[in-house]
Design an enzyme around this catalytic site. Structure first.
Site, PDB file in Angstrom:
ATOM      1  N   ASP A   1      -1.643   6.785   6.107  1.00 35.98           N
ATOM      2  CA  ASP A   1      -1.537   5.415   6.484  1.00 35.98           C
ATOM      3  C   ASP A   1      -2.368   5.029   7.618  1.00 35.98           C
ATOM      4  O   ASP A   1      -2.487   5.976   8.431  1.00 35.98           O
ATOM      5  CB  ASP A   1       0.002   4.903   6.792  1.00 35.98           C
ATOM      6  CG  ASP A   1       0.240   3.396   6.772  1.00 35.98           C
ATOM      7  OD1 ASP A   1      -0.939   2.759   6.160  1.00 35.98           O
ATOM      8  OD2 ASP A   1       1.259   2.856   7.192  1.00 35.98           O
TER       9      ASP A   1
ATOM     10  N   ARG B   1       6.618  -7.793   2.136  1.00 34.62           N
ATOM     11  CA  ARG B   1       7.235  -7.598   3.068  1.00 34.62           C
ATOM     12  C   ARG B   1       8.130  -8.633   3.886  1.00 34.62           C
ATOM     13  O   ARG B   1       9.416  -8.522   3.907  1.00 34.62           O
ATOM     14  CB  ARG B   1       6.456  -6.702   4.012  1.00 34.62           C
ATOM     15  CG  ARG B   1       7.300  -6.149   4.893  1.00 34.62           C
ATOM     16  CD  ARG B   1       6.532  -5.164   6.078  1.00 34.62           C
ATOM     17  NE  ARG B   1       5.748  -4.188   5.151  1.00 34.62           N
ATOM     18  CZ  ARG B   1       4.654  -3.475   5.763  1.00 34.62           C
ATOM     19  NH1 ARG B   1       4.402  -3.816   7.078  1.00 34.62           N
ATOM     20  NH2 ARG B   1       4.130  -2.428   5.043  1.00 34.62           N
TER      21      ARG B   1
ATOM     22  N   LYS C   1       0.799  -1.208  -0.001  1.00 32.66           N
ATOM     23  CA  LYS C   1      -0.038   0.045  -0.149  1.00 32.66           C
ATOM     24  C   LYS C   1       0.904   1.182   0.112  1.00 32.66           C
ATOM     25  O   LYS C   1       0.519   2.221  -0.695  1.00 32.66           O
ATOM     26  CB  LYS C   1      -0.899  -0.022   1.249  1.00 32.66           C
ATOM     27  CG  LYS C   1      -1.862  -1.134   1.163  1.00 32.66           C
ATOM     28  CD  LYS C   1      -2.874  -1.151   2.387  1.00 32.66           C
ATOM     29  CE  LYS C   1      -2.302  -1.340   3.530  1.00 32.66           C
ATOM     30  NZ  LYS C   1      -1.891  -2.837   3.838  1.00 32.66           N
ATOM     31  N   THR C   2       1.905   1.417   0.907  1.00 30.60           N
ATOM     32  CA  THR C   2       2.780   2.514   0.959  1.00 30.60           C
ATOM     33  C   THR C   2       3.502   2.553  -0.311  1.00 30.60           C
ATOM     34  O   THR C   2       3.583   3.657  -0.965  1.00 30.60           O
ATOM     35  CB  THR C   2       3.895   2.189   2.075  1.00 30.60           C
ATOM     36  OG1 THR C   2       2.965   2.414   3.204  1.00 30.60           O
ATOM     37  CG2 THR C   2       4.638   3.463   2.040  1.00 30.60           C
TER      38      THR C   2
ATOM     39  N   THR D   1      -5.671  -1.018   7.053  1.00 32.74           N
ATOM     40  CA  THR D   1      -5.926  -2.865   7.191  1.00 32.74           C
ATOM     41  C   THR D   1      -7.040  -3.238   7.762  1.00 32.74           C
ATOM     42  O   THR D   1      -7.400  -4.425   7.986  1.00 32.74           O
ATOM     43  CB  THR D   1      -4.670  -3.186   8.128  1.00 32.74           C
ATOM     44  OG1 THR D   1      -4.762  -2.529   9.456  1.00 32.74           O
ATOM     45  CG2 THR D   1      -3.411  -2.943   7.437  1.00 32.74           C
TER      46      THR D   1
END
Length: 335
Positions: free
Chosen positions: A110, A218, A65-66, A159
């Site tokens: 975020d 990640r 997402k980032t 999330t």
């Protein structure tokens, strides 16, 4: 010793993480549907010479997402301002951020579901009309002063999409739901990262890491860096044997479960007879916060088919009993 890097010159782990991030949609691996949708949105906005609609990125942690927010800014050739929901606890915090934006800038928030309610209400008007009302003074003499904002694109990441209030969710022109990655997609992520890290790893080693990465890029990149360190220190090649030895050292088993995952699963099976067990009791039994169990551990155990959630609590499945290595009471799973 002129051949050594100084502490300032040596890249940090954060530097490696940033270097592994793709810079364009074409470089981004996985999420093919989201990439096509997002590409169309950005191309259309560029052709119309308008600011793109606001974008909501929803999905579990570690799926990109980032990175996608950075790519949006890069594709638009606009600056990116990053902040987070927990950092915006008052309407004034948000007003300071919004008033400093330049025309066309991309604002990334975020964990947007964790913003203060007063800030959310201010954001409604900012997203629709690019203006906010600022209260000047206190008490009966307070007045509302409208402030015009430069057009901007908000990229929100969450999330927990279900925690977003409907009025905020409805103001996003495009919502992308990111899915967990397949092993093949993760293998592509790992190969790309290995090239950037100049680490020679075998195809079998790549597949071994991919199978233990829980569908999350990640985690795949993190495990790759640990394997690289192991091979560097032990002077071994990046083959399957070295990969397995490194991941065993770091307590990551063949299914991707780490120490805490196994402790939670073992607690359900061994201390609570397979369940059902409530979240608070489970958290106390392993010495962790209930929020950590619910948000980090439980989703993967459920997705892996090792645990189920019922109205009475968490219950270990037959696979869960097998993973712990405990003898399965047949009466629990009798037809």
């Amino acid at each position: 010793m002129s051949g050594e890097l100084s502490p300032q010159a040596a890249p940090s782990e954060q530097g490696y993480e940033g270097a592994l991030r793709p810079a364009t949609l074409a470089e981004f691996v996985g999420q093919s549907k989201v990439r096509r949708q997002l590409g169309l949105l950005l191309d259309a906005a560029t052709l119309r010479q308008h600011t793109p609609d606001h974008i909501l990125l929803a999905g579990p942690p570690g799926l990109g997402k980032t990175t996608l927010s950075m790519i949006v800014a890069s594709e638009l050739d606009k600056p990116l301002h990053q902040t987070s929901g927990p950092a915006i606890q008052h309407a004034g915090d948000l007003a300071a951020v919004l008033s400093a934006l330049t025309p066309g800038e991309v604002l990334f928030i975020d964990e947007i579901h964790r913003m203060a309610r007063s800030a959310e209400e201010m954001l409604y008007l900012a997203m629709e009309d690019f203006k906010i009302d600022i209260m000047v003074g206190k008490g009966a003499g307070a007045t509302s002063v409208p402030l015009e904002l430069s057009p901007f694109t908000l990229v929100g990441a969450t999330t927990r999409a279900g925690l977003l209030p409907n009025p905020l969710r409805d103001r996003f022109g495009f919502t992308a739901h990111l899915e967990f990655y397949s092993d093949d997609e993760l293998s592509s992520v790992i190969r790309r990262a290995a090239r950037l890290l100049e680490f020679d790893i075998s195809d079998q080693g790549v597949e071994e890491i991919a199978g233990r990465s829980r569908g999350t890029p990640r985690i795949a990149n993190r495990l790759l860096r640990r394997v690289r360190d192991y091979c560097l220190v032990h002077e071994t090649p990046g083959d399957t044997e070295s990969v397995r030895a490194a991941l065993t050292l770091y307590d990551v088993d063949q299914h991707g479960l780490d120490r805490l995952d196994r402790e939670v699963l073992a607690a359900v099976v061994e201390r609570f007879g397979g369940g059902p067990v409530g979240l608070s009791n489970l958290a106390v039994s392993v010495g962790e916060e209930a929020e950590t169990i619910e948000a980090v551990v439980e989703p993967f155990l459920v997705r892996a088919g090792l645990l189920t959630r019922t109205s009475r609590g968490r219950v270990a499945t037959r696979l869960g009993w097998q993973h712990v290595g405990a003898e399965i009471p047949e009466h629990l799973f009798s037809v």
